[in-house]
Design an enzyme around this catalytic site. Sequence first.
Site, short mmCIF file in Angstrom:
data_model
loop_
_atom_site.label_atom_id
_atom_site.label_comp_id
_atom_site.label_asym_id
_atom_site.label_seq_id
_atom_site.Cartn_x
_atom_site.Cartn_y
_atom_site.Cartn_z
N GLY A 279 -17.92 -115.82 -2.39
CA GLY A 279 -18.35 -114.66 -3.15
C GLY A 279 -19.81 -114.29 -2.91
O GLY A 279 -20.15 -113.11 -2.76
N SER A 280 -20.68 -115.27 -2.88
CA SER A 280 -22.11 -114.98 -2.73
C SER A 280 -22.38 -114.29 -1.40
O SER A 280 -23.10 -113.28 -1.34
CB SER A 280 -22.94 -116.27 -2.82
OG SER A 280 -22.72 -116.90 -4.07
N ASN B 233 -18.16 -112.90 -15.27
CA ASN B 233 -17.85 -114.32 -15.18
C ASN B 233 -18.24 -115.11 -16.43
O ASN B 233 -17.77 -116.22 -16.63
CB ASN B 233 -18.53 -114.93 -13.95
CG ASN B 233 -19.99 -114.59 -13.85
OD1 ASN B 233 -20.36 -113.42 -13.82
ND2 ASN B 233 -20.83 -115.59 -13.83
N THR C 97 -17.34 -119.87 13.84
CA THR C 97 -15.94 -120.24 13.96
C THR C 97 -15.29 -120.22 12.58
O THR C 97 -15.84 -120.75 11.63
CB THR C 97 -15.82 -121.65 14.60
OG1 THR C 97 -16.50 -121.59 15.86
CG2 THR C 97 -14.37 -122.05 14.80
N GLN D 129 -14.01 -112.84 -10.12
CA GLN D 129 -13.28 -113.35 -11.28
C GLN D 129 -11.94 -112.63 -11.49
O GLN D 129 -11.13 -113.07 -12.31
CB GLN D 129 -14.12 -113.20 -12.56
CG GLN D 129 -15.33 -114.10 -12.62
CD GLN D 129 -14.98 -115.58 -12.78
OE1 GLN D 129 -13.90 -115.95 -13.24
NE2 GLN D 129 -15.91 -116.44 -12.39
N SER E 262 -13.44 -114.74 -3.74
CA SER E 262 -13.74 -116.13 -3.41
C SER E 262 -12.56 -117.02 -3.78
O SER E 262 -12.08 -116.98 -4.91
CB SER E 262 -15.00 -116.57 -4.16
OG SER E 262 -15.28 -117.92 -3.88
N HIS F 295 -12.13 -120.24 -4.31
CA HIS F 295 -12.17 -121.37 -5.26
C HIS F 295 -12.10 -120.91 -6.72
O HIS F 295 -12.04 -121.73 -7.62
CB HIS F 295 -13.39 -122.26 -5.02
CG HIS F 295 -14.71 -121.74 -5.48
ND1 HIS F 295 -15.29 -122.17 -6.65
CD2 HIS F 295 -15.57 -120.86 -4.93
CE1 HIS F 295 -16.46 -121.57 -6.80
NE2 HIS F 295 -16.66 -120.78 -5.76
N CYS G 168 -24.51 -121.28 -12.57
CA CYS G 168 -25.69 -121.06 -11.75
C CYS G 168 -26.96 -121.06 -12.59
O CYS G 168 -28.03 -121.30 -12.09
CB CYS G 168 -25.57 -119.74 -11.01
SG CYS G 168 -23.92 -119.48 -10.38
C1 LIG Z 1 -18.37 -117.59 -8.63
C2 LIG Z 1 -18.83 -116.19 -8.54
C3 LIG Z 1 -19.57 -115.74 -7.43
C4 LIG Z 1 -19.99 -116.66 -6.33
O1 LIG Z 1 -18.92 -117.06 -5.52
P1 LIG Z 1 -19.09 -118.30 -4.52
O2 LIG Z 1 -17.84 -118.32 -3.75
O3 LIG Z 1 -19.27 -119.50 -5.40
O4 LIG Z 1 -20.29 -118.02 -3.69
C5 LIG Z 1 -19.93 -114.41 -7.38
N1 LIG Z 1 -19.59 -113.56 -8.37
C6 LIG Z 1 -18.89 -113.95 -9.45
C7 LIG Z 1 -18.53 -112.95 -10.49
C8 LIG Z 1 -18.49 -115.28 -9.58
O5 LIG Z 1 -17.81 -115.67 -10.64
#
Ligand SMILES: *Cc1c(COP(=O)(O)O)cnc(C)c1O
Length: 401
Positions: A76-77, A157, A243, A185, A205, A207, A330
Amino acid sequence: MNNSDKKTIYVDNAATTAMSKTAINAMLPYLDGVYGNPSSLHSAGQAAKDALEGFRARIAARLNAEAGEIYFTSGGSESDNQAIRSAAVNGAKRGKKHIVTTAFEHHAVLHTLKKLEREGYEVTYLDVHGNGIVTAEQVASAVRDDTALVTVMFANNEIGTVQPIAEIGAVCREKKIVFHTDAVQAVGHVPVDVKAMNIDMLSLSAHKFHGAKGAGALYVRRGVPINTFIDGGAQEKGRRAGTENLAGIAAMAAALDEACDNMQSTAKRERALCDTLIKGLSEIPHSKLNGDRERRLPGIVNMCFEGIEGEGLLLYLDDMGICASSGSACTSGSLDPSHVLLALGLPHEVAHGSLRLSLSEATSDADVDEILKAVPQVVKKLRDMSPVWEALEKGEKEHLI
Ligand SMILES: *Cc1c(COP(=O)(O)O)cnc(C)c1O
């Protein structure tokens, strides 16, 4: 700190989720077997390439996008950084250096925008009112002739409120302004349709929906320019060198399929459990639910309790086998109250006493019962030790909630 004889109740799924068995199994062939580099011309490479393109098509289909509109990233970042910086730089080429966002975005968005401000861009931060929702009307009145980008998160989030993304998308499309949404989210949790919602760029993202950490994607609508963020090889049509994380991408595709197939039943369960939590925790005197009661993700509850510190609450809960959060992973570790809760207009003293419970399909009725027993006990214990609470009780200070 956990009692080893007790099962852990994990209610911090907005920070990260456990991988599902389906996702783990989907990953295994690419850790042990299909190990070729998708950029290699030989058969081992081509097998990897074929698999990669299959995953791309599956992930695209779940968003109602085309395969060619999906770029794999590390999460996500990275997706947020690339989307926002690209739209800013490409806007600036046409003399547009204004960006519209909200005050309660994830730091991956806010810190990118802060940097752009130092580089001469102008950013408007929209108010999210008391309920944690920005309106399409606010966006419509904030955009200008020199607006290059609107970036508004799909779902928050920390408090779980869901934004009117389709309406904001319609405003941006009409005014021909690039619209990005951080949907980290939302994807896998609520329906997302990039076409129907007029989304130009979207971050996700794996995870956050039971995939592996370190895998994510950026959707970029065909025709919207996107710049390279990591220079190197020609992977991802030259937009993202490196890669590909094929095993992580395999798990992401499987986790997303599973999450979308089960979305309705999961949401129904989580919503019922959250309703029980909200009802039970609201019985604690001087407590408050943060964010709109209805327009929210099915699985996130965020409450404030006056007169306590959220950090203390978390540590005691952890001791009782409950893994929760005071807001964003964070910002924990810093003692500043959450920027999200401050954006809702909560006073600092109240924002300090926050608790976020984020559920998954694995959360049971028994877990919720356990939480509803533990939280009131710990809040009482902390209040009994708190000089602030004493002053409130004696009437020397006024209750704020
Ligand atoms: C977790 C999160 C991110 C960051 O995602 P990562 O994969 O951990 O870098 C960005 N935005 C929101 C809203 C999130 O909940």
